[in-house]
Design a protein around this motif. Structure first.
Motif, mmCIF file in Angstrom:
data_model
loop_
_atom_site.group_PDB
_atom_site.id
_atom_site.type_symbol
_atom_site.label_atom_id
_atom_site.label_comp_id
_atom_site.label_asym_id
_atom_site.label_seq_id
_atom_site.Cartn_x
_atom_site.Cartn_y
_atom_site.Cartn_z
ATOM 1 N N TYR A 1 51.688 33.052 79.292
ATOM 2 C CA TYR A 1 50.552 32.299 78.758
ATOM 3 C C TYR A 1 49.255 33.102 78.729
ATOM 4 C CZ TYR A 1 53.432 28.095 79.083
ATOM 5 O OH TYR A 1 54.428 27.161 78.915
ATOM 6 N N SER A 2 49.320 34.378 79.034
ATOM 7 C CA SER A 2 48.073 35.128 79.173
ATOM 8 C C SER A 2 47.269 35.180 77.881
ATOM 9 C CB SER A 2 48.350 36.536 79.705
ATOM 10 O OG SER A 2 49.280 37.211 78.886
ATOM 11 N N ARG B 1 51.900 23.412 84.061
ATOM 12 C CA ARG B 1 51.055 24.106 83.098
ATOM 13 C C ARG B 1 50.098 23.134 82.415
ATOM 14 N NH1 ARG B 1 49.963 29.443 83.078
ATOM 15 N NH2 ARG B 1 51.714 30.524 84.020
ATOM 16 N N LEU C 1 46.627 22.963 79.661
ATOM 17 C CA LEU C 1 45.660 23.576 78.755
ATOM 18 C C LEU C 1 44.400 22.718 78.755
ATOM 19 C CD1 LEU C 1 45.093 25.774 76.516
ATOM 20 C CD2 LEU C 1 45.638 23.949 74.888
ATOM 21 N N SER D 1 45.330 27.164 81.511
ATOM 22 C CA SER D 1 44.942 27.925 80.327
ATOM 23 C C SER D 1 43.779 27.186 79.682
ATOM 24 C CB SER D 1 46.103 28.046 79.335
ATOM 25 O OG SER D 1 47.166 28.801 79.855
ATOM 26 N N TYR E 1 42.670 32.788 84.219
ATOM 27 C CA TYR E 1 43.378 31.746 83.488
ATOM 28 C C TYR E 1 43.958 32.303 82.193
ATOM 29 C CZ TYR E 1 40.445 28.995 86.615
ATOM 30 O OH TYR E 1 39.809 28.500 87.729
ATOM 31 N N GLY E 2 45.005 31.657 81.696
ATOM 32 C CA GLY E 2 45.517 32.006 80.389
ATOM 33 C C GLY E 2 44.557 31.545 79.312
ATOM 34 N N ARG F 1 44.188 30.532 74.957
ATOM 35 C CA ARG F 1 44.824 30.238 73.675
ATOM 36 C C ARG F 1 43.755 30.310 72.607
ATOM 37 N NH1 ARG F 1 47.357 24.446 72.119
ATOM 38 N NH2 ARG F 1 45.378 24.268 70.982
#
Length: 249
Positions: A7-8, A165, A167, A199, A219-220, A222
């Protein structure tokens, strides 16, 4: 349990709402998605968040379209992690979102907390099915209320410890509200003590600034045209790969 995806740096190249009228490089076909996946992988993306569209570029959860897109991405960008969305986008109901998951059994999927909360019985079935099928869930949290709901589900056992997980969404699409790095702490402070893996994505021209702050904290991130098609100066990115490249500079 090891993650299915890295997820990076996940790219979200199209989302559910914008079309090629908003940006000509927005990928809305299977072929365009696959080529975008390859280009973004070449720039450093580790995974892709996939939306599919129908022939009129409208948001779709059609399993057949998803199968075609996932297969094309796997061929064009081998090794790139693939996550599908179950987003309703005001079109689908929770039962239809669950049907998408049961039909596809993807490796990974995003599920919006506030959408599942609209039907608690479907929410329970959805998370239980994802756990049984080994689908890696990423919970989408837009607001503190989403986080409160997610924590309650975790405490009740509806969400399992493996479904960790999350977001965090900064800003919003409609009504438009551009993200700011200051949006991060009010959400993060509500989750850090619950063993969730975080993320961040961010709407608007401050996308990269917000995500650099998130990445600096471990954190990841997006990024991509689902959330922003322009840079901080308002100039359009040429395509998703250009946005990835600019972020990593």
């Amino acid at each position: 349990m090891p993650d299915v995806l890295d997820y990076s740096l996940m790219v979200a190249p199209n989302g559910a709402r914008w079309t090629t009228a908003d940006h000509p490089a927005l990928p809305v076909t299977t072929g365009a998605l696959a080529l975008t996946a390859q280009a973004c992988q070449n720039e450093g993306a580790t995974a892709i968040h996939v939306h599919v569209r129908d022939a009129e570029q409208r948001h779709s959860l059609d399993p057949g379209r998803y199968r075609e897109a996932v297969a094309a991405i796997a061929e064009q960008a081998p090794g790139l992690g693939v996550q599908i969305t179950t987003e309703s986008a005001g079109v689908y109901q929770p039962a239809e979102q669950l049907s998408c998951l049961t039909s596809l059994r993807p490796a990974a999927a995003s599920i919006a907390v506030r959408e599942m909360a609209a039907d608690p019985s479907i929410a329970e079935t959805t998370y239980a099915f994802a756990h049984e099928a080994g689908i890696e869930v990423q919970h989408i949290a837009y607001t503190p209320a989403c986080i409160a709901q997610l924590r309650a589900w975790r405490e009740s056992g509806l969400v399992t410890p493996e479904q960790r997980r999350v977001l965090l969404v900064l800003g919003q699409y409609a009504p438009p509200r551009n993200a700011s790095p200051e949006d991060l702490d009010p959400l993060i402070s509500r989750l850090e003590d619950h063993s969730f893996q975080l993320s961040v994505c961010a709407f608007g021209p401050n996308e990269h600034q917000c995500l650099r702050e998130a990445a600096a904290r471990g954190y990841g991130v997006r990024l991509g045209f689902e959330n922003s098609i322009c840079n901080a100066q308002g100039a359009l990115h040429r395509d998703n790969a250009a946005s990835v490249r600019a972020f990593l500079l």
